[in-house]
Design an enzyme around this catalytic site. Sequence first.
Site, PDB file in Angstrom:
ATOM      1  N   GLU A   7     -18.390  -3.439  -8.356  1.00 21.67           N
ATOM      2  CA  GLU A   7     -17.272  -3.674  -7.351  1.00 21.67           C
ATOM      3  C   GLU A   7     -16.296  -2.211  -7.017  1.00 21.67           C
ATOM      4  O   GLU A   7     -15.195  -2.704  -6.978  1.00 21.67           O
ATOM      5  CB  GLU A   7     -16.722  -4.715  -7.725  1.00 21.67           C
ATOM      6  CG  GLU A   7     -17.488  -6.057  -8.132  1.00 21.67           C
ATOM      7  CD  GLU A   7     -16.583  -7.153  -8.942  1.00 21.67           C
ATOM      8  OE1 GLU A   7     -15.266  -6.881  -8.996  1.00 21.67           O
ATOM      9  OE2 GLU A   7     -17.141  -8.112  -8.972  1.00 21.67           O
ATOM     10  N   PRO A   8     -17.201  -1.215  -6.549  1.00 14.90           N
ATOM     11  CA  PRO A   8     -15.926  -0.166  -6.391  1.00 14.90           C
ATOM     12  C   PRO A   8     -15.223  -0.347  -4.947  1.00 14.90           C
ATOM     13  O   PRO A   8     -15.810  -0.580  -4.193  1.00 14.90           O
ATOM     14  CB  PRO A   8     -16.860   0.893  -6.364  1.00 14.90           C
ATOM     15  CG  PRO A   8     -18.026   0.714  -6.088  1.00 14.90           C
ATOM     16  CD  PRO A   8     -18.418  -0.733  -6.529  1.00 14.90           C
ATOM     17  N   GLY A   9     -14.117   0.110  -5.109  1.00 18.02           N
ATOM     18  CA  GLY A   9     -13.248   0.204  -3.919  1.00 18.02           C
ATOM     19  C   GLY A   9     -12.952   1.831  -3.769  1.00 18.02           C
ATOM     20  O   GLY A   9     -13.364   2.344  -2.684  1.00 18.02           O
ATOM     21  N   ARG A  37       1.844   3.347  -1.198  1.00 16.13           N
ATOM     22  CA  ARG A  37       1.651   3.589  -2.608  1.00 16.13           C
ATOM     23  C   ARG A  37       2.650   4.585  -3.632  1.00 16.13           C
ATOM     24  O   ARG A  37       3.019   3.792  -4.554  1.00 16.13           O
ATOM     25  CB  ARG A  37       0.286   4.282  -2.937  1.00 16.13           C
ATOM     26  CG  ARG A  37      -0.933   3.430  -2.434  1.00 16.13           C
ATOM     27  CD  ARG A  37      -2.086   3.919  -2.726  1.00 16.13           C
ATOM     28  NE  ARG A  37      -2.506   3.752  -4.269  1.00 16.13           N
ATOM     29  CZ  ARG A  37      -2.552   4.762  -5.081  1.00 16.13           C
ATOM     30  NH1 ARG A  37      -2.174   5.920  -4.551  1.00 16.13           N
ATOM     31  NH2 ARG A  37      -2.704   4.488  -6.198  1.00 16.13           N
ATOM     32  N   TYR A  40       4.051   2.240  -6.357  1.00 14.74           N
ATOM     33  CA  TYR A  40       3.354   2.831  -7.916  1.00 14.74           C
ATOM     34  C   TYR A  40       3.889   4.151  -8.201  1.00 14.74           C
ATOM     35  O   TYR A  40       3.541   4.703  -9.276  1.00 14.74           O
ATOM     36  CB  TYR A  40       1.954   2.757  -7.878  1.00 14.74           C
ATOM     37  CG  TYR A  40       1.316   1.623  -7.446  1.00 14.74           C
ATOM     38  CD1 TYR A  40       1.385   0.112  -7.690  1.00 14.74           C
ATOM     39  CD2 TYR A  40       0.449   1.680  -6.031  1.00 14.74           C
ATOM     40  CE1 TYR A  40       0.700  -0.554  -7.353  1.00 14.74           C
ATOM     41  CE2 TYR A  40      -0.063   0.888  -5.587  1.00 14.74           C
ATOM     42  CZ  TYR A  40      -0.073  -0.688  -6.032  1.00 14.74           C
ATOM     43  OH  TYR A  40      -0.808  -1.704  -5.399  1.00 14.74           O
ATOM     44  N   CYS A  74      14.404   2.382   6.378  1.00 15.98           N
ATOM     45  CA  CYS A  74      15.647   2.309   5.675  1.00 15.98           C
ATOM     46  C   CYS A  74      15.775   1.620   4.364  1.00 15.98           C
ATOM     47  O   CYS A  74      16.326   0.583   4.067  1.00 15.98           O
ATOM     48  CB  CYS A  74      16.594   1.253   6.687  1.00 15.98           C
ATOM     49  SG  CYS A  74      17.015   2.016   8.298  1.00 15.98           S
ATOM     50  N   TYR A  89      -6.314   1.561  -0.087  1.00 18.07           N
ATOM     51  CA  TYR A  89      -4.912   0.876  -0.354  1.00 18.07           C
ATOM     52  C   TYR A  89      -4.052   1.655   0.338  1.00 18.07           C
ATOM     53  O   TYR A  89      -2.740   1.633  -0.017  1.00 18.07           O
ATOM     54  CB  TYR A  89      -4.804   1.089  -1.953  1.00 18.07           C
ATOM     55  CG  TYR A  89      -5.758   0.506  -2.626  1.00 18.07           C
ATOM     56  CD1 TYR A  89      -5.989  -0.972  -2.716  1.00 18.07           C
ATOM     57  CD2 TYR A  89      -6.720   0.962  -3.538  1.00 18.07           C
ATOM     58  CE1 TYR A  89      -7.159  -1.743  -3.034  1.00 18.07           C
ATOM     59  CE2 TYR A  89      -7.767   0.490  -4.096  1.00 18.07           C
ATOM     60  CZ  TYR A  89      -7.899  -0.729  -4.231  1.00 18.07           C
ATOM     61  OH  TYR A  89      -8.773  -1.444  -4.818  1.00 18.07           O
TER      62      TYR A  89
END
Length: 431
Positions: free
Chosen positions: A287-289, A326, A330, A357, A385
């Site tokens: 199931e690679p994304g 991202r 993260y 802001c 993503y």
Amino acid sequence: MSLADSPPLPGAPFFAYRDGELWVEDVPVAQLAREHGTPLFVYSLAALRAAAGAWQQALAGRDAQVCYALKANSTLAIVQALARAGCGADIVSGGELARALRAGVPPQRIVFSGVGKTRAEMRAALEASIGCFNVESVGELDVLDAVARELGVQAPVSLRVNPDVDARTHPYISTGLRDNKFGIPHDEARAAYRHAARLPGLRIIGIDCHIGSQITAVEPYLDALERVLDLVEAIEADGIALHHLDLGGGLGIDYRGETPPSPQALVGALLARLDARGHGRRRVLFEPGRSLVGNAGICVTEVLYAKPSATKNFLVVDAAMNDLPRPAMYDAYHAIAPVQPRTDTPTQTWDVVGPVCESGDWLGRDRELAAQPGDLLAVGSAGAYCMSMASHYNTRGKAAEVLVSGARAQLIRARETVADLWQQERALALD
Ligand code: LLP
């Protein structure tokens, strides 16, 4: 700064400098920005095909299916491109089911993952005759059984087991550890399978696991495989046949010099271990994304202002955390490189920030760049993503998306207007 000093951008050879500027395949990136405005996501069809081809080739000659994890980028044309390259789909919502079907993914090639499937989503997936439900809890088994029986069908199921291995990745994207909300704990899986086997609305067809994302080594996968195979042997000893083994997604990409294994290396190591343990003929799913789309896209943004100061220099650009979440979420690194590198401006250290802001609205910190207002910057590795996690925060419409093939470019998502944003809202009617 000379071209040779430009920060590297992942995604070569599909994104590369030629004649002093950045091109995507045979189209200058600046030309696309002029035509469609910024921020603009630009994808390479050849890069998508190359990534899908690498997975397909790694699995050639095996009974196998690559199911693209739509959550990485669910834009219809992107899903269509991957479906045409032979990919199925890994979905996690009714919305992704609809997108996969709309993009032409054959239903039998769709697997439905996720810890919180609703009855309505189960019903829609059963009516579409998808290939498999990856069930994540005993409670979900019972609900799926009931929904399937109401429809007079049997739901094909696999249980997602949590192998309790450390994928050695960011804690927010590590999913295979015991205290994680995902999957059925390893030591409870056998009992869960026995329970499932007693439910008439279910047809057990496989087992699956997914241990995390942006994984850059083979070892965590091998650890997980060993643990899952132990379970397969125990479950089959209980008289329950498992047709397929789904090893999830998670293969990392190069954001900043990481050297993840190629699909060939990863799949090769896993298939060799399967063969060694006598499971060579079992059907395998992945199931690679990220590894299919991550380095097939960039985000082009324009520098609005340069704000140098005694302690920090800021380049304010027109893309923000709502387009590229991202870094804020993260602390993730994305390469940032000039679209048309200049030689007439000294290189300085900049924080590249958006107009939203929030102090968390940054795209890159301490980057060496020679840039001025009006310049275009390319944010690398933006295929996965980014658009799929984009929001409307600060009433910012979502960016436009363009797909390039050779010297041709197609707008695959028009820029959102403000009217699009408030379309579902209603004027105040109460007094
Ligand atoms: N299968 C399952 C069950 C998953 O949960 C995921 C990702 C995938 C497959 C695809 O994983 P990939 O091959 O893309 O690593 N938003 C985060 C990543 C979250 C991944 C969630 N699950 C990020 O931007 O890094």
